[in-house]
Design a protein around this motif. Sequence first.
Motif, PDB file in Angstrom:
ATOM      1  N   SER A 117     113.919  15.410  -2.992  1.00  0.00           N
ATOM      2  CA  SER A 117     113.039  16.513  -2.598  1.00  0.00           C
ATOM      3  C   SER A 117     113.293  17.778  -3.415  1.00  0.00           C
ATOM      4  O   SER A 117     112.411  18.625  -3.541  1.00  0.00           O
ATOM      5  N   TRP A 118     114.493  17.911  -3.985  1.00  0.00           N
ATOM      6  CA  TRP A 118     114.772  19.096  -4.806  1.00  0.00           C
ATOM      7  C   TRP A 118     113.876  19.115  -6.055  1.00  0.00           C
ATOM      8  O   TRP A 118     113.479  20.196  -6.514  1.00  0.00           O
ATOM      9  N   ILE A 119     113.560  17.918  -6.561  1.00  0.00           N
ATOM     10  CA  ILE A 119     112.672  17.844  -7.725  1.00  0.00           C
ATOM     11  C   ILE A 119     111.283  18.341  -7.347  1.00  0.00           C
ATOM     12  O   ILE A 119     110.655  19.120  -8.082  1.00  0.00           O
ATOM     13  N   LEU A 120     110.810  17.916  -6.186  1.00  0.00           N
ATOM     14  CA  LEU A 120     109.506  18.360  -5.709  1.00  0.00           C
ATOM     15  C   LEU A 120     109.489  19.865  -5.470  1.00  0.00           C
ATOM     16  O   LEU A 120     108.514  20.547  -5.804  1.00  0.00           O
ATOM     17  N   ALA A 121     110.566  20.368  -4.889  1.00  0.00           N
ATOM     18  CA  ALA A 121     110.649  21.806  -4.640  1.00  0.00           C
ATOM     19  C   ALA A 121     110.538  22.589  -5.937  1.00  0.00           C
ATOM     20  O   ALA A 121     109.815  23.598  -6.014  1.00  0.00           O
ATOM     21  N   LEU A 122     111.233  22.125  -6.964  1.00  0.00           N
ATOM     22  CA  LEU A 122     111.212  22.800  -8.260  1.00  0.00           C
ATOM     23  C   LEU A 122     109.842  22.692  -8.918  1.00  0.00           C
ATOM     24  O   LEU A 122     109.303  23.688  -9.427  1.00  0.00           O
ATOM     25  N   VAL A 123     109.255  21.501  -8.892  1.00  0.00           N
ATOM     26  CA  VAL A 123     107.950  21.287  -9.527  1.00  0.00           C
ATOM     27  C   VAL A 123     106.873  22.113  -8.835  1.00  0.00           C
ATOM     28  O   VAL A 123     106.062  22.795  -9.496  1.00  0.00           O
ATOM     29  N   ILE A 124     106.847  22.074  -7.502  1.00  0.00           N
ATOM     30  CA  ILE A 124     105.814  22.799  -6.750  1.00  0.00           C
ATOM     31  C   ILE A 124     105.901  24.299  -7.006  1.00  0.00           C
ATOM     32  O   ILE A 124     104.897  24.962  -7.283  1.00  0.00           O
ATOM     33  N   SER A 125     107.105  24.842  -6.924  1.00  0.00           N
ATOM     34  CA  SER A 125     107.262  26.292  -7.105  1.00  0.00           C
ATOM     35  C   SER A 125     106.948  26.715  -8.534  1.00  0.00           C
ATOM     36  O   SER A 125     106.351  27.781  -8.755  1.00  0.00           O
ATOM     37  N   CYS A 126     107.326  25.903  -9.520  1.00  0.00           N
ATOM     38  CA  CYS A 126     107.053  26.255 -10.919  1.00  0.00           C
ATOM     39  C   CYS A 126     105.562  26.144 -11.246  1.00  0.00           C
ATOM     40  O   CYS A 126     104.999  27.007 -11.944  1.00  0.00           O
ATOM     41  N   VAL A 127     104.922  25.084 -10.755  1.00  0.00           N
ATOM     42  CA  VAL A 127     103.492  24.910 -11.004  1.00  0.00           C
ATOM     43  C   VAL A 127     102.697  26.029 -10.335  1.00  0.00           C
ATOM     44  O   VAL A 127     101.748  26.580 -10.922  1.00  0.00           O
ATOM     45  N   TYR A 128     103.087  26.387  -9.126  1.00  0.00           N
ATOM     46  CA  TYR A 128     102.403  27.472  -8.417  1.00  0.00           C
ATOM     47  C   TYR A 128     102.583  28.795  -9.154  1.00  0.00           C
ATOM     48  O   TYR A 128     101.640  29.577  -9.300  1.00  0.00           O
ATOM     49  N   GLN A 129     103.786  29.054  -9.660  1.00  0.00           N
ATOM     50  CA  GLN A 129     104.024  30.272 -10.422  1.00  0.00           C
ATOM     51  C   GLN A 129     103.198  30.276 -11.709  1.00  0.00           C
ATOM     52  O   GLN A 129     102.646  31.310 -12.098  1.00  0.00           O
ATOM     53  N   PHE A 130     103.100  29.107 -12.328  1.00  0.00           N
ATOM     54  CA  PHE A 130     102.285  28.977 -13.547  1.00  0.00           C
ATOM     55  C   PHE A 130     100.817  29.294 -13.242  1.00  0.00           C
ATOM     56  O   PHE A 130     100.147  29.998 -14.005  1.00  0.00           O
ATOM     57  N   ALA A 131     100.336  28.804 -12.095  1.00  0.00           N
ATOM     58  CA  ALA A 131      98.953  29.075 -11.691  1.00  0.00           C
ATOM     59  C   ALA A 131      98.740  30.562 -11.422  1.00  0.00           C
ATOM     60  O   ALA A 131      97.694  31.122 -11.776  1.00  0.00           O
ATOM     61  N   LEU A 132      99.734  31.213 -10.822  1.00  0.00           N
ATOM     62  CA  LEU A 132      99.630  32.656 -10.580  1.00  0.00           C
ATOM     63  C   LEU A 132      99.525  33.430 -11.883  1.00  0.00           C
ATOM     64  O   LEU A 132      98.776  34.417 -11.990  1.00  0.00           O
ATOM     65  N   ASP A 133     100.260  32.972 -12.895  1.00  0.00           N
ATOM     66  CA  ASP A 133     100.351  33.726 -14.144  1.00  0.00           C
ATOM     67  C   ASP A 133      99.164  33.515 -15.077  1.00  0.00           C
ATOM     68  O   ASP A 133      98.744  34.452 -15.770  1.00  0.00           O
ATOM     69  N   ILE A 134      98.611  32.302 -15.128  1.00  0.00           N
ATOM     70  CA  ILE A 134      97.586  32.017 -16.138  1.00  0.00           C
ATOM     71  C   ILE A 134      96.167  32.034 -15.580  1.00  0.00           C
ATOM     72  O   ILE A 134      95.204  31.969 -16.349  1.00  0.00           O
ATOM     73  N   THR A 135      96.023  32.058 -14.276  1.00  0.00           N
ATOM     74  CA  THR A 135      94.687  32.135 -13.679  1.00  0.00           C
ATOM     75  C   THR A 135      94.505  33.515 -13.044  1.00  0.00           C
ATOM     76  O   THR A 135      95.378  34.361 -13.107  1.00  0.00           O
ATOM     77  N   GLY A 136      93.396  33.691 -12.400  1.00  0.00           N
ATOM     78  CA  GLY A 136      93.156  34.958 -11.711  1.00  0.00           C
ATOM     79  C   GLY A 136      93.628  34.957 -10.277  1.00  0.00           C
ATOM     80  O   GLY A 136      93.264  35.847  -9.496  1.00  0.00           O
ATOM     81  N   LEU A 137      94.460  33.948  -9.907  1.00  0.00           N
ATOM     82  CA  LEU A 137      94.889  33.817  -8.514  1.00  0.00           C
ATOM     83  C   LEU A 137      95.699  35.019  -8.035  1.00  0.00           C
ATOM     84  O   LEU A 137      95.486  35.529  -6.935  1.00  0.00           O
TER      85      LEU A 137
END
Length: 487
Positions: free
Chosen positions: A258-278
């Motif tokens: 689950s630590w892998i999922l935690a890292l992937v989810i948080s990083c992908v979400y941060q990436f979405a915050l940074d490159i989109t208008g979210l």
Amino acid sequence: MAMSHKELKEAFVSNLNGTSLQEVVMGSFVTPLCILNRALILILYHQVTGSLPLPFSRISHLLLDYSALILPLVLSCTILSDHLLQVVLSFAFVLFCVLCHIYNSKRQTSLSTFLNRTVHFKQIPFVTIFRVMVNVQTAISILAVDFRVFPRRYAKTETYGTGVMDFGVGAFIFANGLVCPEARGKNVYGSKMKHIGKQLLSIWPLVVLGAARLFFVKVSDYQEHVTEYGVHWNFFFTLALVRVLTSMVLVVVPAKHSWILALVISCVYQFALDITGLKAFIMHNNDREKDFLHANKEGIFSLPGYVAIYMAGVQVGCYVMQPRSRVRDWLKAVFNLLMGTLTLFAALCICQTFVEPVSRRLANLPFCLWSVAQSLLFVSCIGFVDLIVLFAKTTSGCQFVPSSWNSYSGSHKKKDEMEGLCLVQAINKNQLLYFLLSNVLTGMTNTLVNTLNCTDLFSVCALLSYMFTNCTVVYVLHLCGITIKFW
């Protein structure tokens, strides 16, 4: 134009920037010291009288636990908040002196012998204490924040920052993941769809409580801080959805990963915050009347961050729940948790420098790192103190401090009686009820009292009375053997 009372209260908890990481860390030491204080009081009583305080009335046990565990927490976040460092250092020095006295007055074991002792338990004590004390501190904060005696820097931040109450939100999610069925090694039997359906049914109390809170807030015209979760959203809905989403994921992915999922989810979400208008949409779009998504953007889009925190809690739970029997093994486990804490804090510093600051409103990557790091620190400190308590018990010959490790096996009448009179166990048995009761009493207090005009003395007395009421209700239920579960 003059602001209404509701608008004044909303403004009082809005546009805040939090406090420093160091002050939040310092505050984490108060609870472990309270736990140690309660244990040493009981051990000293045993050394002086040669017996346990079982002949005392039940109310005396409640008052002891309330005075040792609750009172210092209320004072440390109100009238003593500006002197937190002095309070922690003084408290620690006094307890260290008492511990040395206990060790030197009746030394029954050496350190090496103690480390090789076997411990016995039904539930891991420091995990139980962590979950209970997160609930207690949440209960204190949700009412204290409406009084002026509670520092504004401890309240939830508007956009960026690290307020104490911001950590409380993350810690609550982390605590739920820590003891979820997947973390405790419970396997899924039968159809995976049936398992998911069971999880959907299990969250109905949270959905009902969320809907009830929404109804009463709207009907009573109660103050709202809209940028916390949105117009219709609240923390009960977040808890419910996080539980369902993580259950669906953990049916497919083993909990040990689950630590892998935690890292992937948080990083992908941060990436979405940074490159989109979210990010701009969440922070700057105030057209809340357009649709449900616009009205509740904070609550909806923060879900990935909270799911990541929950998954991190599951990973820590999997590690902590591994079979261990010797004190040495548990000391190593606590040390590893502390090393994980330091690693996450280092990652947090890097993220805050090169990505963006912590934001509870966004539940961004730095917020996830901070929540998990601070939770691990809290767990580690309580775990370390629990081992100190066991050492003091073993040295003194007093084996009956409730909610702590035992170095003997089997059942014991006096031990069971002590557990039955323990406030920590009382809250643990009815945690959801305790959280609900805290919310109800907070609403009642705000309705009956103009919290903005209260003196510091009245504010502290009101908080202490409120906490005593909460604790007394669950304590009485515990004495009666009543555990209220809605499913």
